[in-house]
Write a protein that holds these residues in place. Structure first.
Motif, PDB file in Angstrom:
ATOM      1  N   ALA A   1       0.835  -1.212   0.000  1.00 53.32           N
ATOM      2  CA  ALA A   1       0.000   0.000   0.000  1.00 53.32           C
ATOM      3  C   ALA A   1       0.869   1.261   0.000  1.00 53.32           C
ATOM      4  N   MET A   2       1.951   1.246   0.767  1.00 56.68           N
ATOM      5  CA  MET A   2       2.853   2.397   0.829  1.00 56.68           C
ATOM      6  C   MET A   2       3.501   2.644  -0.538  1.00 56.68           C
ATOM      7  N   PHE A   3       3.960   1.570  -1.193  1.00 56.60           N
ATOM      8  CA  PHE A   3       4.587   1.707  -2.505  1.00 56.60           C
ATOM      9  C   PHE A   3       3.581   2.211  -3.546  1.00 56.60           C
ATOM     10  N   GLU A   4       2.376   1.661  -3.512  1.00 53.39           N
ATOM     11  CA  GLU A   4       1.349   2.079  -4.473  1.00 53.39           C
ATOM     12  C   GLU A   4       0.972   3.539  -4.263  1.00 53.39           C
ATOM     13  N   ASN A   5       0.871   3.949  -3.018  1.00 51.75           N
ATOM     14  CA  ASN A   5       0.555   5.342  -2.697  1.00 51.75           C
ATOM     15  C   ASN A   5       1.667   6.273  -3.195  1.00 51.75           C
ATOM     16  N   THR A   6       2.910   5.855  -3.012  1.00 50.51           N
ATOM     17  CA  THR A   6       4.059   6.640  -3.474  1.00 50.51           C
ATOM     18  C   THR A   6       4.030   6.783  -4.991  1.00 50.51           C
ATOM     19  N   MET A   7       3.745   5.682  -5.696  1.00 52.09           N
ATOM     20  CA  MET A   7       3.671   5.724  -7.163  1.00 52.09           C
ATOM     21  C   MET A   7       2.566   6.672  -7.616  1.00 52.09           C
ATOM     22  N   HIS A   8       1.403   6.570  -6.960  1.00 55.19           N
ATOM     23  CA  HIS A   8       0.292   7.440  -7.354  1.00 55.19           C
ATOM     24  C   HIS A   8       0.634   8.909  -7.134  1.00 55.19           C
ATOM     25  N   GLN A   9       1.248   9.225  -5.994  1.00 58.59           N
ATOM     26  CA  GLN A   9       1.629  10.615  -5.711  1.00 58.59           C
ATOM     27  C   GLN A   9       2.596  11.141  -6.772  1.00 58.59           C
TER      28      GLN A   9
ATOM     29  N   VAL B   1      -7.868  13.714 -10.448  1.00 57.01           N
ATOM     30  CA  VAL B   1      -8.845  12.785 -11.039  1.00 57.01           C
ATOM     31  C   VAL B   1      -8.194  11.934 -12.131  1.00 57.01           C
ATOM     32  N   ILE B   2      -7.411  12.582 -12.991  1.00 58.84           N
ATOM     33  CA  ILE B   2      -6.782  11.842 -14.092  1.00 58.84           C
ATOM     34  C   ILE B   2      -5.736  10.866 -13.561  1.00 58.84           C
ATOM     35  N   SER B   3      -4.966  11.282 -12.547  1.00 54.50           N
ATOM     36  CA  SER B   3      -3.952  10.381 -11.993  1.00 54.50           C
ATOM     37  C   SER B   3      -4.598   9.164 -11.339  1.00 54.50           C
ATOM     38  N   TRP B   4      -5.719   9.376 -10.630  1.00 53.12           N
ATOM     39  CA  TRP B   4      -6.420   8.235 -10.035  1.00 53.12           C
ATOM     40  C   TRP B   4      -7.028   7.354 -11.120  1.00 53.12           C
ATOM     41  N   SER B   5      -7.540   7.979 -12.184  1.00 57.06           N
ATOM     42  CA  SER B   5      -8.120   7.208 -13.285  1.00 57.06           C
ATOM     43  C   SER B   5      -7.071   6.293 -13.903  1.00 57.06           C
ATOM     44  N   ILE B   6      -5.901   6.862 -14.166  1.00 51.00           N
ATOM     45  CA  ILE B   6      -4.826   6.070 -14.765  1.00 51.00           C
ATOM     46  C   ILE B   6      -4.341   5.017 -13.779  1.00 51.00           C
ATOM     47  N   PHE B   7      -3.936   5.466 -12.587  1.00 54.79           N
ATOM     48  CA  PHE B   7      -3.284   4.541 -11.654  1.00 54.79           C
ATOM     49  C   PHE B   7      -4.241   3.451 -11.171  1.00 54.79           C
ATOM     50  N   GLY B   8      -5.458   3.847 -10.805  1.00 54.58           N
ATOM     51  CA  GLY B   8      -6.430   2.857 -10.322  1.00 54.58           C
ATOM     52  C   GLY B   8      -6.756   1.819 -11.369  1.00 54.58           C
TER      53      GLY B   8
ATOM     54  N   PRO C   1      -3.231 -10.070 -14.927  1.00 54.17           N
ATOM     55  CA  PRO C   1      -2.640  -9.993 -16.271  1.00 54.17           C
ATOM     56  C   PRO C   1      -3.016 -11.166 -17.179  1.00 54.17           C
ATOM     57  N   GLN C   2      -3.476 -12.278 -16.601  1.00 53.89           N
ATOM     58  CA  GLN C   2      -3.846 -13.447 -17.417  1.00 53.89           C
ATOM     59  C   GLN C   2      -5.250 -13.317 -18.007  1.00 53.89           C
ATOM     60  N   ASP C   3      -6.013 -12.358 -17.492  1.00 56.20           N
ATOM     61  CA  ASP C   3      -7.376 -12.155 -17.983  1.00 56.20           C
ATOM     62  C   ASP C   3      -7.331 -11.818 -19.474  1.00 56.20           C
ATOM     63  N   ARG C   4      -8.085 -12.569 -20.268  1.00 54.26           N
ATOM     64  CA  ARG C   4      -8.067 -12.382 -21.723  1.00 54.26           C
ATOM     65  C   ARG C   4      -8.560 -10.997 -22.144  1.00 54.26           C
ATOM     66  N   SER C   5      -9.354 -10.367 -21.296  1.00 54.69           N
ATOM     67  CA  SER C   5      -9.922  -9.069 -21.680  1.00 54.69           C
ATOM     68  C   SER C   5      -9.029  -7.883 -21.289  1.00 54.69           C
ATOM     69  N   VAL C   6      -7.827  -8.156 -20.751  1.00 55.47           N
ATOM     70  CA  VAL C   6      -6.942  -7.068 -20.309  1.00 55.47           C
ATOM     71  C   VAL C   6      -6.639  -6.108 -21.463  1.00 55.47           C
ATOM     72  N   GLU C   7      -6.322  -6.647 -22.634  1.00 58.83           N
ATOM     73  CA  GLU C   7      -5.985  -5.805 -23.789  1.00 58.83           C
ATOM     74  C   GLU C   7      -7.137  -4.869 -24.153  1.00 58.83           C
ATOM     75  N   THR C   8      -8.359  -5.419 -24.164  1.00 58.36           N
ATOM     76  CA  THR C   8      -9.543  -4.608 -24.487  1.00 58.36           C
ATOM     77  C   THR C   8      -9.748  -3.539 -23.426  1.00 58.36           C
ATOM     78  N   LYS C   9      -9.648  -3.924 -22.155  1.00 55.77           N
ATOM     79  CA  LYS C   9      -9.832  -2.965 -21.060  1.00 55.77           C
ATOM     80  C   LYS C   9      -8.761  -1.880 -21.110  1.00 55.77           C
ATOM     81  N   PHE C  10      -7.549  -2.280 -21.452  1.00 58.30           N
ATOM     82  CA  PHE C  10      -6.430  -1.350 -21.563  1.00 58.30           C
ATOM     83  C   PHE C  10      -6.761  -0.266 -22.589  1.00 58.30           C
ATOM     84  N   GLU C  11      -7.267  -0.682 -23.732  1.00 55.84           N
ATOM     85  CA  GLU C  11      -7.634   0.265 -24.790  1.00 55.84           C
ATOM     86  C   GLU C  11      -8.771   1.184 -24.340  1.00 55.84           C
ATOM     87  N   GLU C  12      -9.717   0.635 -23.589  1.00 57.33           N
ATOM     88  CA  GLU C  12     -10.842   1.439 -23.100  1.00 57.33           C
ATOM     89  C   GLU C  12     -10.362   2.500 -22.108  1.00 57.33           C
ATOM     90  N   VAL C  13      -9.421   2.121 -21.244  1.00 60.52           N
ATOM     91  CA  VAL C  13      -8.856   3.068 -20.277  1.00 60.52           C
ATOM     92  C   VAL C  13      -8.185   4.217 -21.024  1.00 60.52           C
TER      93      VAL C  13
END
Length: 197
Positions: free
Chosen positions: A115-123, A152-159, A168-180
């Motif tokens: 959680a600390m590392f993720e928070n640091t990355m988001h900041q 808002v944009i940083s949370w949208s991207i990072f979240g 990462p094994q989810d077959r729909s990751v590529e599609t979701k990635f494009e939607e993001v």
């Protein structure tokens, strides 16, 4: 005792601690078992100097993650890079790859720092976006509105990317990635039009 982070000697000393820690992580393959004593021994710098730079191990780990994360982004998107759709894709892909590697290298004992590392990355991402947005001719937006946009944009991207990197094994990751990318592109479009004209 406080130190000036812009002082070249301070930067060199901190870099020695970071390099020592990287060497220890490479050797031990985890973060949780590495102590301040291990870091100072590896760096051949005394503990007093360590504590002049960092409050404790957690403070050092935040600094270490910031350095690692920012270097990763700088390698793919140099400081002078313009805001546009292609570079947004590179930014999101870079964060995705970084999070994926981070999760793959993380051991069960390291979960306590997740959680600390993720928070640091988001900041860091928030500050990067705020800086880039502020570089644009933004007279039509107040400082507060720009802050809110960057948040808002940083949370949208990072979240979104964090969620995708956890499955990462989810077959729909590529599609979701494009939607993001598509959704975030719409929000950043006004800035691209100004920077690319």
């Amino acid at each position: 005792m406080s130190v000036n982070p812009e002082d070249p000697r301070v930067k060199r000393t901190r870099q020695l601690f970071v390099q020592a820690f990287n060497d220890l992580v490479e050797k031990k393959r985890n973060v949780y078992s590495i102590s301040v004593h291990d870091i100072t021994n590896q760096a051949t710098i005394n503990r007093t100097t360590f504590y002049a730079h960092f409050q404790d191990k957690y403070n050092f780990l935040k600094y270490w993650m910031t350095e690692k994360f920012q270097m990763n982004i700088r390698d793919r998107l140099p400081e002078e890079t313009r805001c546009n759709a292609d570079n947004l894709r590179i930014l999101i892909q870079t964060i995705f790859d970084f999070l994926l590697r981070f999760q793959q290298c993380s051991t069960p004992g390291d979960k306590q720092f997740e959680a600390m590392f993720e928070n640091t990355m988001h900041q860091d991402l928030h500050q990067l976006l705020l800086k880039r947005i502020n570089e644009v001719d933004t007279q039509s937006f107040s400082h507060e509105k720009l802050e809110a946009m960057a948040l808002v944009i940083s949370w949208s991207i990072f979240g979104s990317v964090l969620q995708l990197s956890r499955n990462p094994q989810d077959r729909s990751v590529e599609t979701k990635f494009e939607e993001v990318i598509e959704v975030i592109s719409v929000n950043l479009a006004p800035f691209w039009e100004q920077t690319t004209s």
